[in-house]
Motif scaffolding. Structure first.
Motif, mmCIF file in Angstrom:
data_model
loop_
_atom_site.group_PDB
_atom_site.id
_atom_site.type_symbol
_atom_site.label_atom_id
_atom_site.label_comp_id
_atom_site.label_asym_id
_atom_site.label_seq_id
_atom_site.Cartn_x
_atom_site.Cartn_y
_atom_site.Cartn_z
ATOM 1 N N PHE A 24 0.831 -1.207 0.000
ATOM 2 C CA PHE A 24 0.000 0.000 0.000
ATOM 3 C C PHE A 24 0.863 1.254 0.000
ATOM 4 N N ILE A 25 1.828 1.304 0.930
ATOM 5 C CA ILE A 25 2.681 2.502 1.037
ATOM 6 C C ILE A 25 3.493 2.704 -0.240
ATOM 7 N N THR A 26 4.033 1.600 -0.774
ATOM 8 C CA THR A 26 4.849 1.705 -1.990
ATOM 9 C C THR A 26 4.037 2.237 -3.168
ATOM 10 N N ILE A 27 2.848 1.664 -3.369
ATOM 11 C CA ILE A 27 2.014 2.108 -4.494
ATOM 12 C C ILE A 27 1.591 3.561 -4.306
ATOM 13 N N PHE A 28 1.229 3.908 -3.069
ATOM 14 C CA PHE A 28 0.811 5.293 -2.799
ATOM 15 C C PHE A 28 1.941 6.276 -3.111
ATOM 16 N N LEU A 29 3.154 5.951 -2.651
ATOM 17 C CA LEU A 29 4.281 6.859 -2.873
ATOM 18 C C LEU A 29 4.662 6.941 -4.349
ATOM 19 N N VAL A 30 4.678 5.790 -5.032
ATOM 20 C CA VAL A 30 5.026 5.793 -6.458
ATOM 21 C C VAL A 30 4.015 6.634 -7.234
ATOM 22 N N LEU A 31 2.724 6.429 -6.947
ATOM 23 C CA LEU A 31 1.691 7.188 -7.649
ATOM 24 C C LEU A 31 1.777 8.676 -7.309
ATOM 25 N N GLY A 53 -3.909 18.942 -5.521
ATOM 26 C CA GLY A 53 -5.175 18.956 -6.252
ATOM 27 C C GLY A 53 -5.655 17.567 -6.591
ATOM 28 N N LEU A 54 -4.706 16.609 -6.693
ATOM 29 C CA LEU A 54 -5.066 15.237 -7.054
ATOM 30 C C LEU A 54 -5.155 14.307 -5.841
ATOM 31 N N ILE A 55 -4.668 14.768 -4.686
ATOM 32 C CA ILE A 55 -4.685 13.926 -3.491
ATOM 33 C C ILE A 55 -6.095 13.423 -3.121
ATOM 34 N N PRO A 56 -7.152 14.280 -3.201
ATOM 35 C CA PRO A 56 -8.488 13.769 -2.867
ATOM 36 C C PRO A 56 -8.906 12.584 -3.725
ATOM 37 N N LEU A 57 -8.527 12.604 -5.005
ATOM 38 C CA LEU A 57 -8.884 11.490 -5.889
ATOM 39 C C LEU A 57 -8.057 10.246 -5.567
ATOM 40 N N VAL A 58 -6.776 10.449 -5.207
ATOM 41 C CA VAL A 58 -5.935 9.314 -4.809
ATOM 42 C C VAL A 58 -6.486 8.692 -3.524
ATOM 43 N N PHE A 59 -6.895 9.535 -2.598
ATOM 44 C CA PHE A 59 -7.476 9.041 -1.344
ATOM 45 C C PHE A 59 -8.748 8.233 -1.589
ATOM 46 N N LEU A 60 -9.503 8.608 -2.626
ATOM 47 C CA LEU A 60 -10.753 7.900 -2.904
ATOM 48 C C LEU A 60 -10.526 6.411 -3.126
ATOM 49 N N LEU A 61 -9.370 6.055 -3.650
ATOM 50 C CA LEU A 61 -9.059 4.644 -3.904
ATOM 51 C C LEU A 61 -8.288 4.022 -2.743
ATOM 52 N N ALA A 103 -3.420 6.713 12.059
ATOM 53 C CA ALA A 103 -1.959 6.717 12.224
ATOM 54 C C ALA A 103 -1.275 6.124 10.996
ATOM 55 N N PHE A 104 -1.861 5.058 10.458
ATOM 56 C CA PHE A 104 -1.280 4.430 9.260
ATOM 57 C C PHE A 104 -1.338 5.386 8.069
ATOM 58 N N LEU A 105 -2.471 6.054 7.894
ATOM 59 C CA LEU A 105 -2.589 7.005 6.779
ATOM 60 C C LEU A 105 -1.649 8.194 6.990
ATOM 61 N N SER A 106 -1.545 8.666 8.227
ATOM 62 C CA SER A 106 -0.656 9.803 8.521
ATOM 63 C C SER A 106 0.791 9.443 8.186
ATOM 64 N N LEU A 107 1.211 8.236 8.575
ATOM 65 C CA LEU A 107 2.569 7.787 8.262
ATOM 66 C C LEU A 107 2.806 7.792 6.755
ATOM 67 N N THR A 108 1.827 7.320 6.015
ATOM 68 C CA THR A 108 1.957 7.267 4.554
ATOM 69 C C THR A 108 2.075 8.664 3.957
ATOM 70 N N VAL A 109 1.229 9.588 4.445
ATOM 71 C CA VAL A 109 1.249 10.958 3.905
ATOM 72 C C VAL A 109 2.547 11.666 4.292
ATOM 73 N N ILE A 110 3.025 11.453 5.517
ATOM 74 C CA ILE A 110 4.265 12.105 5.967
ATOM 75 C C ILE A 110 5.448 11.702 5.081
ATOM 76 N N LEU A 111 5.410 10.489 4.550
ATOM 77 C CA LEU A 111 6.509 10.024 3.696
ATOM 78 C C LEU A 111 6.609 10.809 2.386
ATOM 79 N N LEU A 140 -9.296 15.530 5.460
ATOM 80 C CA LEU A 140 -10.073 14.829 4.434
ATOM 81 C C LEU A 140 -9.897 13.309 4.575
ATOM 82 N N GLY A 141 -8.640 12.881 4.753
ATOM 83 C CA GLY A 141 -8.380 11.449 4.937
ATOM 84 C C GLY A 141 -9.068 10.909 6.185
ATOM 85 N N GLY A 142 -9.080 11.712 7.255
ATOM 86 C CA GLY A 142 -9.764 11.287 8.478
ATOM 87 C C GLY A 142 -11.254 11.107 8.260
#
Length: 238
Positions: A24-31, A53-61, A103-111, A140-142
């Motif tokens: 999950f983290i790898t795909i999120f960061l690569v995208l 501007g694209l983060i809300p759409l990435v979060f949707l998935l 916490a998991f989502l926050s860690l991913t976004v902080i990266l 938004l993620g919360g």
């Protein structure tokens, strides 16, 4: 509070007990990095506006993928009944699961923050919108997490939970957008605009933290966590 922390630690560790978290983290960061560099050098500006501007759409998935298993897997594996017999309240379980996913989502976004540092190295960015966009992304993620967690409690099928969560988050995101507002009666526009997740994200992303936006997100999160608790209570008595 200790019960909430116990549930939090269990759920947070569970993300890393399999390869799912790392994938999950790898795909999120690569995208995210691809979306960032896709336009960064074209616009020739030290800005992360297109990225956020694209983060809300990435979060949707990605966010529904984080929450889809939290209750659905418990129900499918038959561990939900066992969990409900432990000396913890329904709220403590729901809140612990929510904090773990946050916490998991926050860690991913902080990266993704090294991207902001790179922008600083290449130019002279306005840090107000960047910090505001990170705060907006977490709010938004919360909200997406609270919605997805509630929907996961309604089914034991993770795929169904994922799909319904994507649709629900998308509807709440787009309801305040111009494409919707111009197609509905005038008397409904203010209501839909106030309810739209996207409109509030855009407001925070400008770098001005308006208490109304923060209260909106916290209220929405509290509302869906409340629905989640009621859903668990109802199933416990069924």
């Amino acid at each position: 509070m200790s019960n909430v922390l116990a549930v939090f630690r269990k759920e947070f560790r569970s993300y890393f007990n399999s390869a799912i978290a790392y994938v999950f983290i790898t795909i999120f960061l690569v995208l995210s990095i691809w979306l960032f560099f896709r336009s960064f050098f074209l616009i020739n500006q030290a800005s992360m506006r297109d990225f956020f501007g694209l983060i809300p759409l990435v979060f949707l998935l990605f966010v529904p993928a984080v929450t889809m298993r939290l209750w659905a897997e418990e129900r499918k594996m038959g561990t939900m009944e066992l969990l409900m017999t432990l000396p913890v309240t329904d709220f403590q379980v729901v809140f612990g699961k929510y904090l773990a996913s946050l916490a998991f989502l926050s860690l991913t976004v902080i990266l993704t923050f090294p991207l902001a540092l790179m922008v600083e190295g290449l130019g002279n960015p306005d840090w107000g919108p960047i910090i505001g966009s990170y705060i907006g992304a977490m709010l938004l993620g919360g909200a997406y997490l609270a919605i997805g967690l509630f929907i996961s409690s309604l089914t034991e099928n993770q795929i169904v939970a994922f799909i319904i969560s994507v649709v629900a988050c998308f509807l709440l995101f787009i309801i305040g957008e111009d494409i919707v507002l111009y197609s509905i009666p005038v008397w409904l526009r203010s209501f839909c605009q106030a309810l739209g997740l996207g409109a509030h994200f855009d407001s925070v992303g400008r770098g001005v933290i308006d208490s109304r936006d923060v209260i909106f997100y916290l209220s929405l999160i509290g509302f869906f966590l409340y629905l989640n608790v009621r859903s668990i209570e109802k199933r416990s008595w069924a």
